[in-house]
Write a protein that holds these residues in place. Structure first.
Motif, short mmCIF file in Angstrom:
data_model
loop_
_atom_site.label_atom_id
_atom_site.label_comp_id
_atom_site.label_asym_id
_atom_site.label_seq_id
_atom_site.Cartn_x
_atom_site.Cartn_y
_atom_site.Cartn_z
N LEU A 98 -6.96 2.15 -8.36
CA LEU A 98 -5.35 2.69 -8.42
C LEU A 98 -4.57 2.06 -9.20
O LEU A 98 -3.81 2.22 -10.15
CB LEU A 98 -5.74 2.28 -6.44
N LEU A 102 -3.79 10.89 -7.05
CA LEU A 102 -4.33 11.34 -5.42
C LEU A 102 -3.79 11.81 -4.82
O LEU A 102 -2.92 12.74 -5.16
CB LEU A 102 -4.50 10.03 -4.81
N TRP A 111 1.10 -1.29 0.53
CA TRP A 111 -0.05 -0.12 0.31
C TRP A 111 0.94 0.97 -0.05
O TRP A 111 0.94 2.21 -0.63
CB TRP A 111 -0.59 0.30 0.84
N GLU A 112 1.41 1.24 0.76
CA GLU A 112 2.78 2.28 0.91
C GLU A 112 3.77 2.59 -0.65
O GLU A 112 3.58 3.49 -0.42
CB GLU A 112 3.46 2.02 2.11
N GLU A 131 0.79 9.34 -5.81
CA GLU A 131 1.24 10.52 -5.23
C GLU A 131 1.46 11.42 -6.53
O GLU A 131 1.31 12.33 -6.79
CB GLU A 131 1.24 11.17 -3.55
N TRP A 175 2.21 1.97 -2.97
CA TRP A 175 1.33 2.50 -4.82
C TRP A 175 0.31 3.90 -3.75
O TRP A 175 -0.17 4.54 -5.47
CB TRP A 175 -0.18 1.46 -4.18
N PHE A 176 0.49 4.08 -3.28
CA PHE A 176 0.26 5.55 -2.00
C PHE A 176 0.97 6.54 -2.90
O PHE A 176 1.08 7.05 -3.29
CB PHE A 176 0.24 5.24 -0.72
N THR A 194 -9.19 -0.31 -4.51
CA THR A 194 -7.59 -1.00 -4.79
C THR A 194 -8.11 -0.94 -6.93
O THR A 194 -6.46 -0.66 -7.20
CB THR A 194 -7.78 -1.94 -4.38
N HIS A 213 -6.83 12.71 -0.54
CA HIS A 213 -7.32 11.64 -0.79
C HIS A 213 -6.33 10.41 0.61
O HIS A 213 -7.14 8.97 0.09
CB HIS A 213 -7.26 11.41 -2.26
N VAL A 214 -5.09 10.22 -0.59
CA VAL A 214 -4.46 9.05 0.21
C VAL A 214 -4.77 9.27 1.76
O VAL A 214 -5.12 8.01 2.59
CB VAL A 214 -2.88 9.30 0.03
N ARG A 215 -5.19 10.25 2.48
CA ARG A 215 -5.42 9.93 4.17
C ARG A 215 -6.45 9.43 4.03
O ARG A 215 -6.87 8.45 5.53
CB ARG A 215 -5.76 11.28 4.51
N LYS A 233 -6.42 5.51 3.22
CA LYS A 233 -5.58 4.49 4.18
C LYS A 233 -6.36 4.65 5.33
O LYS A 233 -7.12 3.77 6.32
CB LYS A 233 -5.07 5.37 5.23
#
Length: 330
Positions: free
Chosen positions: A286, A162, A149-150, A157, A152-153, A283, A166-168, A171
């Motif tokens: 994304l 995102l 996940w980290e 960004e 992909w986030f 997911t 949006h990421v916050r 999560k």
């Protein structure tokens, strides 16, 4: 992807007119084909990975059972199940399937109360098909590692898919979905195959009454959670943050109960399937937006926009679920 070849492999007969493209999707186009055996809606897909085949098999099992039990829906070209359910190989790794073309129009959301009641009864009817869900099929929400996940986030960004906000929210949504699933393990493990996408876009109303379209997202779901998803989407909730109408939710619930549907918990846990499904869909969006599954830049940009709308909708759900749960108390 060759429609003439698909029609031939499916046994639809000879094309009589130029086909009409109904859905211009790079990966999964949808056509109307008029042949000497009638008018058909033909879908063509290029599967991605081994996960697609068992997902399609489960979806096909429900669609075939629903048709045979008298559910109002377009007639499948065949109800004989293969390794990909109702999909048939047409060459070059592609698959196709067809249903009879039905003339009609999609209702708008929020729908009418009678249509919502009809849909509630439909959920109960599909539950009675009792198709057991295969727990090994990855067509459902599933956890991913924190490291994944980290990564992909950070990619989202970097590509400006995102924003940090949006990421916050995403999560927080992941944490909420995991907590809801953990709290509802018994139901999570005992699900049957349901449609999972009964929205106004997948209902067609015509002279013969409403029919249910598109079983391709069918998979593991608890029937009560399916009812909640259906009720709130027909009541107007969607990615664009429309406020659902309580009277439509309760009409859908009434139709479900009248058709013998089993009512579950009337608290926030009723939204487990709906919320976890939305996180699971995000997911996929994304991955698509970041180019993990190919597609043109325009195609990826479309998924990026859809993803941002999905995240905004999850933020709304996080705030609204306590209030919405009170609407389920008849």
């Amino acid at each position: 992807m060759n429609l003439t070849q698909a029609a031939e492999r499916l046994g639809l007969g000879q094309l009589l007119d130029a086909p009409l493209l109904l859905k211009d999707d790079e990966q999964s186009p949808v056509w109307k084909a008029v042949t000497d055996s009638g008018s058909w809606v033909v879908k063509i897909a290029q599967p991605w990975g081994d996960f697609w085949m068992p997902m399609a098999a489960q979806a096909g099992a429900l669609e075939a059972a629903a048709w045979e039990s008298g559910v109002a829906m377009p007639e499948p070209q065949s109800t004989t199940l293969g390794e990909a359910g109702l999909w048939r190989p047409i060459g070059d790794g592609a698959y196709a399937r067809a249903v009879r073309f039905v003339e009609g129009a999609h209702p708008t959301a929020p729908t009418s109360e009678p249509l919502a009641a009809w849909a509630g009864g439909l959920v109960a009817d599909l539950a009675r098909c009792a198709i057991p869900a295969d727990p090994t099929v990855h067509g459902d929400y599933r956890s991913n590692s924190q490291e994944e996940w980290e990564e992909w986030f950070a990619q989202a960004e970097r590509l400006e898919v995102l924003s940090a906000e949006h990421v916050r929210i995403l999560k927080l949504s992941l944490e909420q979905a995991e907590a809801m699933i953990e709290d509802q393990q018994d139901l999570w493990r005992s699900k049957v195959v349901m449609h999972r996408d009964i929205r106004h876009q997948n209902i067609l109303t015509g002279s013969g009454g409403p029919v249910l379209l598109d079983f391709d997202a069918a998979g593991a779901q608890d029937p009560w959670w399916e009812l909640v998803f259906t009720a709130f989407h027909l009541a107007g909730f969607g990615r664009r943050l429309e406020l659902p109408e309580r009277r439509i939710v309760q009409a859908c619930l009434s139709g479900y109960v009248a058709a013998g549907g089993a009512v579950g918990a009337v608290d926030e846990s009723a939204f487990t399937g709906m919320f976890a499904g939305r996180v699971g869909a995000a997911t996929w969006q994304l991955w698509m937006a970041c180019g993990h599954r190919g597609g043109s830049r325009e195609y990826q940009a479309g998924f990026a926009q859809t993803l941002r709308e999905s995240v905004n909708a999850m933020a709304m759900m996080l705030k609204a679920m306590p209030t919405w749960a009170t609407w389920l108390k008849a």
